[in-house]
Design an enzyme around this catalytic site. Structure first.
Site, PDB file in Angstrom:
ATOM      1  N   HIS A   1      11.097   6.763   7.107  1.00 10.15           N
ATOM      2  CA  HIS A   1      11.588   6.817   5.737  1.00 10.15           C
ATOM      3  C   HIS A   1      13.100   7.020   5.793  1.00 10.15           C
ATOM      4  O   HIS A   1      13.629   7.572   6.757  1.00 10.15           O
ATOM      5  CB  HIS A   1      10.900   7.942   4.969  1.00 10.15           C
ATOM      6  CG  HIS A   1       9.467   7.631   4.651  1.00 10.15           C
ATOM      7  ND1 HIS A   1       8.906   7.840   3.409  1.00 10.15           N
ATOM      8  CD2 HIS A   1       8.470   7.113   5.409  1.00 10.15           C
ATOM      9  CE1 HIS A   1       7.639   7.468   3.422  1.00 10.15           C
ATOM     10  NE2 HIS A   1       7.355   7.023   4.629  1.00 10.15           N
TER      11      HIS A   1
ATOM     12  N   CYS B   1       6.384   9.585  -0.331  1.00  5.37           N
ATOM     13  CA  CYS B   1       5.113  10.246  -0.044  1.00  5.37           C
ATOM     14  C   CYS B   1       4.790  11.191  -1.187  1.00  5.37           C
ATOM     15  O   CYS B   1       5.590  12.068  -1.498  1.00  5.37           O
ATOM     16  CB  CYS B   1       5.171  11.029   1.273  1.00  5.37           C
ATOM     17  SG  CYS B   1       3.626  11.905   1.605  1.00  5.37           S
TER      18      CYS B   1
ATOM     19  N   ARG C   1       0.843  -1.207   0.000  1.00  3.84           N
ATOM     20  CA  ARG C   1       0.000   0.000   0.000  1.00  3.84           C
ATOM     21  C   ARG C   1       0.873   1.250   0.000  1.00  3.84           C
ATOM     22  O   ARG C   1       0.989   1.938  -0.990  1.00  3.84           O
ATOM     23  CB  ARG C   1      -0.943  -0.013   1.221  1.00  3.84           C
ATOM     24  CG  ARG C   1      -2.112   0.980   1.130  1.00  3.84           C
ATOM     25  CD  ARG C   1      -1.752   2.406   1.439  1.00  3.84           C
ATOM     26  NE  ARG C   1      -1.184   2.626   2.770  1.00  3.84           N
ATOM     27  CZ  ARG C   1      -0.720   3.801   3.181  1.00  3.84           C
ATOM     28  NH1 ARG C   1      -0.740   4.855   2.376  1.00  3.84           N
ATOM     29  NH2 ARG C   1      -0.193   3.922   4.399  1.00  3.84           N
ATOM     30  N   ASP C   2       1.517   1.547   1.095  1.00  2.00           N
ATOM     31  CA  ASP C   2       2.296   2.774   1.211  1.00  2.00           C
ATOM     32  C   ASP C   2       3.457   2.782   0.230  1.00  2.00           C
ATOM     33  O   ASP C   2       3.864   3.846  -0.249  1.00  2.00           O
ATOM     34  CB  ASP C   2       2.801   2.914   2.657  1.00  2.00           C
ATOM     35  CG  ASP C   2       3.422   4.270   2.929  1.00  2.00           C
ATOM     36  OD1 ASP C   2       2.870   5.267   2.442  1.00  2.00           O
ATOM     37  OD2 ASP C   2       4.449   4.333   3.614  1.00  2.00           O
TER      38      ASP C   2
ATOM     39  N   HIS D   1       7.460   4.417  12.035  1.00  2.00           N
ATOM     40  CA  HIS D   1       7.364   4.325  10.577  1.00  2.00           C
ATOM     41  C   HIS D   1       8.370   5.319   9.997  1.00  2.00           C
ATOM     42  O   HIS D   1       8.088   6.509   9.916  1.00  2.00           O
ATOM     43  CB  HIS D   1       5.927   4.687  10.176  1.00  2.00           C
ATOM     44  CG  HIS D   1       5.636   4.569   8.710  1.00  2.00           C
ATOM     45  ND1 HIS D   1       4.616   3.780   8.216  1.00  2.00           N
ATOM     46  CD2 HIS D   1       6.195   5.155   7.629  1.00  2.00           C
ATOM     47  CE1 HIS D   1       4.562   3.888   6.910  1.00  2.00           C
ATOM     48  NE2 HIS D   1       5.513   4.724   6.525  1.00  2.00           N
TER      49      HIS D   1
ATOM     50  N   ASN E   1      10.329   4.074   2.113  1.00  2.00           N
ATOM     51  CA  ASN E   1      10.296   3.552   3.473  1.00  2.00           C
ATOM     52  C   ASN E   1      11.564   2.756   3.739  1.00  2.00           C
ATOM     53  O   ASN E   1      12.211   2.260   2.809  1.00  2.00           O
ATOM     54  CB  ASN E   1       9.096   2.614   3.631  1.00  2.00           C
ATOM     55  CG  ASN E   1       7.779   3.337   3.586  1.00  2.00           C
ATOM     56  OD1 ASN E   1       7.403   4.012   4.529  1.00  2.00           O
ATOM     57  ND2 ASN E   1       7.052   3.197   2.482  1.00  2.00           N
TER      58      ASN E   1
END
Length: 288
Positions: A211, A242, A17-18, A209, A251
Site C-alpha cells: 500500500h 483496508c 476485489r481488494d 502487496h 494499493n
C-alpha cells in the site's frame, strides 16, 4: 556491484476485489464486470474478481457470483476469488473461479480485529478449504497482511512473517503474497523482512502487496525485485486500502508499477494505453 533485476514480472490485479471493497459506495455488477473485461483486454492475466464473504461484513463484494457469471472469460486469464471459509470456497467453485485466495496476518491483534480469531484458529479454518481444493485441483494463493507493521501492535518481527509463510506453503498454497497493509514499510525494513523470509521460502513462491500510504510502495517493489521476487499485487488507479486499518491509503497503482517495470526494462505483457482506459473507466464510475 549493481543489483540485478529479473527479466520479467507478473502483475496480480487486485483492484476489482481488494480495491473496490474499501470504496464507500458499492459499485454495480455491470460496472465491475466491465472493469474486469477491460483489465483482461489490457493483458492482465491474474485478476481478483471478487470475494465470497458475508455482505454484512463487506457489502461492496455482494453479488460476486453475478460478476463471475457476467465476465467474458479469456482462456489465459486466471479469475481469482477470495474465500475466507469453506462455504465461501464452495460458492467460488460454483461461480467458476480459476483459483482461490485465503488470507491471514502476521499480527495477533489484527487477526482478532479482522477475523475475530487468533492466527492459529485462522489457519485451522483453512484446513478444509485446502483439502477440498487439493482434491479438486484448485490452486490456492495465501495472503499474509501486516508484514511490516500493524495499527494495533506496531512493528512485526520478520521471523513471525517467515514462519507463517512456511506454514501456508506446507498447507498447500502455491504462492504467498506478503502485504504491507498499512503502508508503513520502508525499503530498509522490507529488505530486512525479505532477507529472513527468503531463508525459508524461495522467491518463486512469493509475491509482494504494498500500500502506498507513505509514498514508498514503488521503492519497496524495487527492493523485492532485487531480491528475486517477480510477482507484484497492484490495483488499477491505486484503489483500495483496508477497512480494518484506519488511515491506510490505497494499493500501489498498477499504472505506476508498469512505469517502474518499463524504467527497469522488465517485461510484463501489459498494454499501457488499454490499462489507462480501464483506469479512467473506473475513476469515472466512482465519481458518478
Amino acid at each position: 556491484m549493481a543489483k540485478i533485476f529479473p527479466n520479467r514480472a507478473r502483475i496480480v490485479e487486485v483492484g476489482p476485489r481488494d480495491g473496490l471493497q474499501n470504496e464507500k459506495q458499492p459499485i454495480d455488477i455491470d460496472t465491475r464486470v466491465q472493469l474486469i473485461n477491460k483489465l483482461a483486454d489490457a493483458g492482465l492475466s491474474y485478476i481478483e474478481v471478487g470475494s465470497f464473504v458475508s455482505p454484512k461484513w463487506v457489502p461492496q463484494m455482494a453479488g460476486s457470483d453475478q460478476v463471475f457469471a457476467g465476465i467474458e472469460r479469456k482462456q489465459d486469464v486466471h479469475y481469482i476469488a477470495l474465500t475466507p471459509n469453506l462455504r465461501g470456497y464452495e460458492q467460488a467453485v460454483l461461480a467458476g473461479a480459476s483459483e482461490v485466495a485465503i488470507f491471514t496476518t502476521a499480527s495477533e491483534a489484527f487477526a482478532q480485529k479482522n477475523t475475530n480469531c487468533s492466527i492459529a484458529e485462522n489457519l485451522e479454518r483453512f484446513t478444509p478449504i485446502i483439502a477440498k481444493a487439493k482434491a479438486q485441483g484448485m490452486p490456492v494463493r495465501g495472503y499474509i497482511s501486516c508484514i511490516a507493521g500493524c495499527p494495533y501492535e506496531g512493528d512485526i518481527p520478520p521471523e513471525a512473517v517467515a514462519q507463517l509463510a512456511v506454514k501456508l506453503i506446507e498447507m498447500g498454497c502455491y504462492e504467498i503474497s506478503l502485504g504491507d497493509t498499512i503502508g508503513s514499510g520502508t525499503p530498509e525494513q522490507i529488505t530486512a523482512i525479505l532477507k529472513v523470509v527468503l531463508q525459508h521460502v524461495p522467491a518463486d513462491k512469493l509475491a509482494v502487496h504494498f500500500h502506498d500510504t507513505n509514498g514508498r510502495a514503488l521503492e519497496n517493489i524495487r527492493v523485492a525485485l532485487q531480491s528475486g521476487i517477480t510477482v507484484i499485487d497492484s490495483a488499477i488507479g491505486g484503489l483500495g486500502g483496508c477497512p480494518y486499518a484506519e488511515g491506510a491509503s490505497g494499493n500501489v497503482a498498477t499504472e505506476s508499477v508498469i512505469g517502474l517495470l518499463d524504467e527497469l526494462n522488465i517485461a510484463h505483457g501489459i498494454n499501457l494505453p488499454k490499462l489507462l482506459q480501464a483506469s479512467a473507466f473506473i475513476t469515472q464510475a466512482l465519481k458518478s
